[in-house]
Design a protein around this motif. Structure first.
Motif, PDB file in Angstrom:
ATOM      1  N   GLY A 171      40.241  44.696  33.405  1.00 20.16           N
ATOM      2  CA  GLY A 171      40.591  43.484  34.155  1.00 20.16           C
ATOM      3  C   GLY A 171      39.420  42.520  34.219  1.00 20.16           C
ATOM      4  N   THR A 172      38.218  43.054  34.407  1.00 17.93           N
ATOM      5  CA  THR A 172      37.022  42.211  34.544  1.00 17.93           C
ATOM      6  C   THR A 172      36.761  41.413  33.267  1.00 17.93           C
ATOM      7  OG1 THR A 172      36.105  43.934  35.943  1.00 17.93           O
ATOM      8  CG2 THR A 172      34.563  42.296  35.139  1.00 17.93           C
ATOM      9  N   PHE A 173      37.038  42.018  32.122  1.00 16.25           N
ATOM     10  CA  PHE A 173      36.716  41.360  30.856  1.00 16.25           C
ATOM     11  C   PHE A 173      37.946  40.817  30.146  1.00 16.25           C
ATOM     12  CE2 PHE A 173      33.184  44.029  31.962  1.00 16.25           C
ATOM     13  CZ  PHE A 173      32.170  43.091  31.924  1.00 16.25           C
ATOM     14  N   ASN A 174      38.960  40.491  30.943  1.00 16.89           N
ATOM     15  CA  ASN A 174      40.133  39.804  30.432  1.00 16.89           C
ATOM     16  C   ASN A 174      39.675  38.577  29.609  1.00 16.89           C
ATOM     17  OD1 ASN A 174      43.093  39.864  30.964  1.00 16.89           O
ATOM     18  ND2 ASN A 174      42.700  37.740  31.548  1.00 16.89           N
ATOM     19  N   PRO A 175      40.282  38.320  28.433  1.00 14.35           N
ATOM     20  CA  PRO A 175      39.863  37.149  27.647  1.00 14.35           C
ATOM     21  C   PRO A 175      39.961  35.869  28.500  1.00 14.35           C
ATOM     22  CG  PRO A 175      41.400  38.504  26.403  1.00 14.35           C
ATOM     23  CD  PRO A 175      41.337  39.088  27.774  1.00 14.35           C
ATOM     24  N   HIS A 176      38.926  35.020  28.451  1.00 11.09           N
ATOM     25  CA  HIS A 176      38.914  33.857  29.348  1.00 11.09           C
ATOM     26  C   HIS A 176      40.020  32.859  29.018  1.00 11.09           C
ATOM     27  CE1 HIS A 176      36.437  32.004  26.110  1.00 11.09           C
ATOM     28  NE2 HIS A 176      36.961  30.883  26.550  1.00 11.09           N
ATOM     29  N   GLN A 177      40.588  32.970  27.808  1.00 14.69           N
ATOM     30  CA  GLN A 177      41.659  32.048  27.402  1.00 14.69           C
ATOM     31  C   GLN A 177      43.003  32.430  28.032  1.00 14.69           C
ATOM     32  OE1 GLN A 177      39.794  33.944  25.323  1.00 14.69           O
ATOM     33  NE2 GLN A 177      38.804  32.664  23.782  1.00 14.69           N
ATOM     34  N   CYS A 178      43.089  33.641  28.610  1.00 15.04           N
ATOM     35  CA  CYS A 178      44.395  34.183  29.032  1.00 15.04           C
ATOM     36  C   CYS A 178      44.485  34.307  30.549  1.00 15.04           C
ATOM     37  CB  CYS A 178      44.591  35.578  28.430  1.00 15.04           C
ATOM     38  SG  CYS A 178      44.502  35.606  26.637  1.00 15.04           S
ATOM     39  N   PRO A 179      45.733  34.284  31.092  1.00 15.13           N
ATOM     40  CA  PRO A 179      45.880  34.526  32.524  1.00 15.13           C
ATOM     41  C   PRO A 179      45.462  35.952  32.889  1.00 15.13           C
ATOM     42  CG  PRO A 179      48.028  34.359  31.451  1.00 15.13           C
ATOM     43  CD  PRO A 179      47.003  34.044  30.413  1.00 15.13           C
ATOM     44  N   LEU A 180      45.175  36.185  34.162  1.00 17.48           N
ATOM     45  CA  LEU A 180      44.799  37.528  34.603  1.00 17.48           C
ATOM     46  C   LEU A 180      45.950  38.498  34.376  1.00 17.48           C
ATOM     47  CD1 LEU A 180      42.789  36.883  37.881  1.00 17.48           C
ATOM     48  CD2 LEU A 180      41.947  37.666  35.659  1.00 17.48           C
ATOM     49  N   THR A 181      45.610  39.745  34.123  1.00 16.06           N
ATOM     50  CA  THR A 181      46.621  40.751  33.799  1.00 16.06           C
ATOM     51  C   THR A 181      47.137  41.415  35.075  1.00 16.06           C
ATOM     52  OG1 THR A 181      45.258  41.176  31.882  1.00 16.06           O
ATOM     53  CG2 THR A 181      47.048  42.718  32.287  1.00 16.06           C
ATOM     54  N   GLN A 182      48.435  41.632  35.149  1.00 14.11           N
ATOM     55  CA  GLN A 182      49.030  42.366  36.274  1.00 14.11           C
ATOM     56  C   GLN A 182      49.298  43.795  35.833  1.00 14.11           C
ATOM     57  OE1 GLN A 182      49.506  40.837  39.230  1.00 14.11           O
ATOM     58  NE2 GLN A 182      48.697  38.941  38.298  1.00 14.11           N
TER      59      GLN A 182
END
Ligand code: NAG
Ligand code: NAG
Ligand code: NAG
Ligand code: NAG
Length: 405
Positions: free
Chosen positions: A84-95
């Motif tokens: 979750g912390t390193f979610n791609p910055h181009q994408c919305p946060l993951t649920q």
């Protein structure tokens, strides 16, 4: 330097502990292939699966179907929190997803060509790779975390491409899952991306460091090192510090802070394996191309037939000016004709740099064409990036690296 230390500390964050193997090799190696579609570079793991090399990808992404086991990664595990912390910055946060079996970790991948985001189950499984150790020519590593995404993600990728090998400077990236406490490799990887002068020319990828045997020479002696820079808003991207660009030993005139991050942390100089030609923000492109045109004023120009703007009549003896990037730690990355000019046809050879527009995310993105036939070492543990000059200068190519026994 402080920022760099932070980055290093981050990489020592904890994982779910997995038993390490005995008789571990010092490094792993595989063959890199240039695929003309897109274009992209892939390498082989699990004997015959091709993975796209994505140096800005935070994890391994695998195209998988229901026949592949998908063990659950609990949402409160260290691996899930890091995903979750390193979610791609181009994408919305993951649920994450709550099921009858508990909370199931999810993660998101970014496909850089169509620029699409896709979330699915974050899981773990076994992978194998080759070594140059005759006693254990192949090793299997158990329980590497990866993101499992069914088709049609990567739908436009060539047949045989199974996934994306994320190699960003972050904890769940492929290279870092091979380091302690899981496996014994050092925190680095190296790439040599083949150019297409010879379609059979293959490149190499090494995990864990050298030696990188180029015929009989250890190519580590050819590397110059510059520091890697961290940007907290784009933690999955490798940045270097650029001070000047010179054309034929003459600095092009730009404001002092041209290549720095701005107050929004945009700008800066990134490395990318999803960008074909090095891309310059338009203010930089304008001054750079003016200097280049002046230095080549005696070479006959022709009008362009591709997106590359400045083209010349292809001749056998092309005297083009050298282009120098002057980087931190007093290191110079020089591009000669093989990495600065693209032969489009027998009649046309073009300057292989493109205009990124007025407000691109980065001031400069160093792309694949400028990296080809060059050895690059991403020494993330020491926060430095090593690069050779074009191997063509020593009458060699990526295909001369020893990648099999
Ligand atoms: C599912 O994936 C596995 C491994 O990736 C592959 O061997 C198998 O052929 C695939 N099955 C189908 C029905 O696509
Ligand atoms: C990985 O390998 C181990 C040991 O060989 C095996 O027990 C396990 O089922 C494998 N995991 C997967 C997801 O195939
Ligand atoms: C020539 O290059 C310019 C600038 O990149 C571009 O706008 C134009 O479309 C190109 N011409 C062709 C025929 O592709
Ligand atoms: C360059 O290498 C090739 C083989 O890869 C060899 O045939 C050729 O003689 C070499 N040229 C020089 C100038 O060393």
């Amino acid at each position: 330097m402080k920022k760099c230390i932070l980055l290093c500390l981050l990489l020592f964050s904890a994982y779910t502990c997995v038993s390490t193997q005995q008789n571990q090799p010092k490094n792993l190696v595989s063959t890199v292939t240039k695929n003309p579609i897109l274009p992209l570079f892939t390498f082989t793991i699990n004997n015959n699966e091709e993975y796209f090399i994505s140096i800005s990808g935070p994890y391994i992404v695998r195209n998988c179907n229901n026949s592949l086991p998908r063990p659950i990664v609990p949402c409160d595990s260290a691996a899930c929190v890091l995903a979750g912390t390193f979610n791609p910055h181009q994408c919305p946060l993951t649920q994450n997803i709550i099921t009858q079996r508990g909370c199931v970790c999810q993660a998101t991948a970014f496909e850089p060509f169509k620029r699409i985001c896709n979330s699915n189950q974050f899981t773990f499984g076994n992978f194998s790779m080759s070594t140059l150790n005759p006693k254990s020519p192949s090793v299997t590593f158990n329980n590497l975390n990866y993101l499992c995404i069914p088709q049609p993600f990567l739908a436009d990728f060539p047949p045989g491409v199974f996934g994306l090998m994320g190699l960003s400077p972050t904890p769940l990236a492929g290279w870092n899952q091979l380091t302690p406490p899981r496996l014994g490799l050092e925190k680095k990887f190296a790439l040599c991306l083949p150019s297409d002068e010879n379609p059979r020319n293959k490149g190499a990828i090494y995990f864990g460091g050298g030696p990188y045997m180029l015929r009989n020479v250890d190519a580590r002696s050819m590397l110059s090192y510059t520091r890697l820079i961290r940007n907290p808003r784009k933690r999955n991207t490798y940045f270097v510090r650029l001070y000047d660009i010179s054309v034929n030993n003459k600095k092009i005139l730009l404001a002092r802070n041209t290549f720095d991050f701005d107050s929004n942390r945009d700008g800066g100089v990134a490395l990318s394996t999803a960008t074909f030609y090095t891309t310059l923000r338009s203010d930089i492109y304008k001054v750079f191309t003016e200097a280049f045109l002046e230095a080549t004023s005696d070479i006959p120009r022709v009008s362009n037939t591709t997106s590359l703007e400045f083209c010349y009549k292809s001749t056998t003896n092309f005297q083009v000016p050298r282009i120098d990037l002057s980087l931190a730690d007093e290191k110079i990355w020089t591009f000669f004709a093989a990495n600065s000019m693209r032969k489009v046809s027998d009649a046309e050879t073009c300057l292989a740099f493109v205009n990124g527009g007025n407000a691109p995310e980065q001031a400069v993105v160093i792309g694949l064409y400028q990296m080809e036939n060059t050895l690059m070492e991403f020494d993330v543990g020491r926060c430095v990036f090593g690069f050779s000059s074009s191997l063509g200068l020593v009458n060699s190519s990526c295909g001369d690296f020893q990648t099999r026994l």
